[in-house]
Design an enzyme around this catalytic site. Structure first.
Site, PDB file in Angstrom:
ATOM      1  N   ARG A   1      -3.708  -7.897  18.617  1.00 52.72           N
ATOM      2  CA  ARG A   1      -5.096  -7.166  18.327  1.00 52.72           C
ATOM      3  C   ARG A   1      -6.076  -7.950  17.616  1.00 52.72           C
ATOM      4  O   ARG A   1      -7.193  -7.724  18.003  1.00 52.72           O
ATOM      5  CB  ARG A   1      -4.556  -5.999  17.426  1.00 52.72           C
ATOM      6  CG  ARG A   1      -4.043  -4.754  18.386  1.00 52.72           C
ATOM      7  CD  ARG A   1      -3.806  -3.404  17.359  1.00 52.72           C
ATOM      8  NE  ARG A   1      -3.427  -2.413  18.365  1.00 52.72           N
ATOM      9  CZ  ARG A   1      -2.037  -2.190  18.137  1.00 52.72           C
ATOM     10  NH1 ARG A   1      -1.387  -2.948  17.702  1.00 52.72           N
ATOM     11  NH2 ARG A   1      -1.642  -0.844  18.835  1.00 52.72           N
TER      12      ARG A   1
ATOM     13  N   SER B   1      -9.552  -5.792   5.330  1.00 46.83           N
ATOM     14  CA  SER B   1      -9.359  -5.788   3.887  1.00 46.83           C
ATOM     15  C   SER B   1      -9.306  -7.292   3.390  1.00 46.83           C
ATOM     16  O   SER B   1      -9.320  -7.481   2.265  1.00 46.83           O
ATOM     17  CB  SER B   1      -8.032  -5.326   3.440  1.00 46.83           C
ATOM     18  OG  SER B   1      -6.825  -6.068   4.476  1.00 46.83           O
ATOM     19  N   HIS B   2      -9.395  -8.174   4.277  1.00 49.28           N
ATOM     20  CA  HIS B   2      -9.402  -9.706   4.042  1.00 49.28           C
ATOM     21  C   HIS B   2     -10.763 -10.385   4.709  1.00 49.28           C
ATOM     22  O   HIS B   2     -10.942 -11.441   4.708  1.00 49.28           O
ATOM     23  CB  HIS B   2      -8.335 -10.607   4.741  1.00 49.28           C
ATOM     24  CG  HIS B   2      -7.216  -9.981   4.005  1.00 49.28           C
ATOM     25  ND1 HIS B   2      -6.334  -9.096   4.277  1.00 49.28           N
ATOM     26  CD2 HIS B   2      -6.387 -10.657   2.978  1.00 49.28           C
ATOM     27  CE1 HIS B   2      -5.252  -9.140   3.373  1.00 49.28           C
ATOM     28  NE2 HIS B   2      -5.342 -10.078   2.702  1.00 49.28           N
TER      29      HIS B   2
ATOM     30  N   GLU C   1      -5.569  -2.723   1.352  1.00 47.00           N
ATOM     31  CA  GLU C   1      -5.568  -1.626   2.309  1.00 47.00           C
ATOM     32  C   GLU C   1      -5.476  -0.184   1.302  1.00 47.00           C
ATOM     33  O   GLU C   1      -6.263   0.732   1.726  1.00 47.00           O
ATOM     34  CB  GLU C   1      -4.400  -1.642   3.346  1.00 47.00           C
ATOM     35  CG  GLU C   1      -4.518  -2.476   4.439  1.00 47.00           C
ATOM     36  CD  GLU C   1      -5.623  -2.126   5.311  1.00 47.00           C
ATOM     37  OE1 GLU C   1      -5.788  -0.865   5.573  1.00 47.00           O
ATOM     38  OE2 GLU C   1      -5.998  -3.120   6.034  1.00 47.00           O
TER      39      GLU C   1
END
Length: 334
Positions: free
Chosen positions: A305, A43-44, A184
């Site tokens: 992650r 989303s970025h 999102e």
């Protein structure tokens, strides 16, 4: 589609300059977007080019704004972004923030009059690379309802923190005080997917799992009243305190254009060696002991992650949906 990181960066620069943005701005933005795509923060990543171009084409952003740096005090640097995007303004002020924190112990970088769309972890990670502790916060548009309410008051109001760890990735967290990032929800809408209940309410204030209804209603804070209080703090710290817009102010300033929010940003840097004094090394060891105790239970550290994705991307490049790739190609003029 699979692209190398160099290709992602070039696509970002080409898209932005094709739409009239000055090259120094385009390169600053492309570096941040490339980092988002690299770390699988979809989303970025490249997706954000769509909203950047939208803001450019609607005439809201000053395309060749020259950030003006002011030394307010030995501990405070202010950068007026001149109603351009925030990334170049941050780049221009970062060096002074680091120098001030290294010499004084605590320093602030205030960015005013900027259009800000990106995650905050790129800012605080750069502070941590200098051996400093970083904290950043910013409002957005008033999309989020307070706990107990159903009408927007707050922005998604993210905050990010980074703790330096020599020889390894820093401890970093970056999260919106809303239950989810607005990006999102937008990605769910594009994909035709439902959102989890608890992310938002519709225009009538009823819980919804429909992304379109959520975007037309109000998002919710995480953790109920706790997230709501943090959101209010960020409105005060990243808006009122630094003489800039709150999320509600930014929404009014937008005048219905529905582009990237315009407001300010507050970035703080702390020198652990000066603050810790003779016990600075002991403090660093205590931090590592805490991180070890977290991992020993099988729990992940925040951003782990992302760092794992970063290693994969640096070797193999990144993947993105073909539809998104074609949308961006169309914007780039290629």
């Amino acid at each position: 589609m699979r692209l190398s990181l160099a290709e992602v960066f070039r696509l970002g620069v080409d898209t932005l300059t094709h739409n009239g943005l000055a090259r120094d701005h385009a390169e600053s933005i492309a570096r941040v977007i490339t980092a988002g795509q690299r770390d699988e923060c979809h989303s970025h990543g490249l997706y954000r080019l769509i909203s950047c171009v939208d803001a450019i084409r609607k005439g809201k952003v000053v395309l060749d704004a020259v950030p003006e740096v002011e030394e307010v005090s030995p501990a405070i640097t202010r950068v007026d972004a001149g109603f351009g995007f925030s990334q170049l303004a941050f780049d221009r002020g970062l060096g002074r923030l680091i120098e001030n924190a290294q010499s004084i112990g605590i320093a602030a970088l205030v960015v005013n009059n900027c259009y800000h769309f990106s995650a905050l972890w790129p800012e605080v990670e750069r502070i941590a690379e200098a051996g400093l502790v970083g904290l950043a916060m910013t409002p957005s548009h008033s999309w989020v309802a307070p706990a107990g309410g159903g009408k927007p008051v707050f922005g998604t109001n993210p905050m990010a923190f980074a703790w330096p760890r020599p020889g390894q990735h820093p401890y970093v967290f970056d999260f919106a005080t809303s239950a989810a990032a607005r990006g999102e929800i937008e990605l769910h809408r594009r994909a035709g997917k439902k959102i989890p209940l608890g992310w938002a309410v519709d225009a009538s204030g009823a819980p919804t799992d429909d992304a379109e209804a959520a975007l037309n209603g109000a998002m919710l804070t995480f953790g109920g009243h706790k997230g709501s209080a943090l959101a209010a703090m960020i409105e005060l710290m990243g808006g009122a305190l630094i003489g800039d817009m709150t999320s509600a102010d930014s929404q009014r300033f937008d005048e219905g254009a529905q582009v990237t929010p315009c407001h300010g940003e507050l970035i703080l840097a702390f020198n652990p060696h000066l603050l810790g004094g003779a016990k600075a090394a002991q403090g660093a060891q205590s931090a590592e002991a805490m991180f070890d105790s977290i991992r020993a239970q099988g729990a992940r550290l925040p951003s782990q992650r992302r760092f794992e994705a970063r290693e994969r991307a640096q070797q193999d490049g990144v993947e993105l949906p073909e539809g998104l790739y074609r949308d961006i190609l169309a914007l780039s003029g290629r």
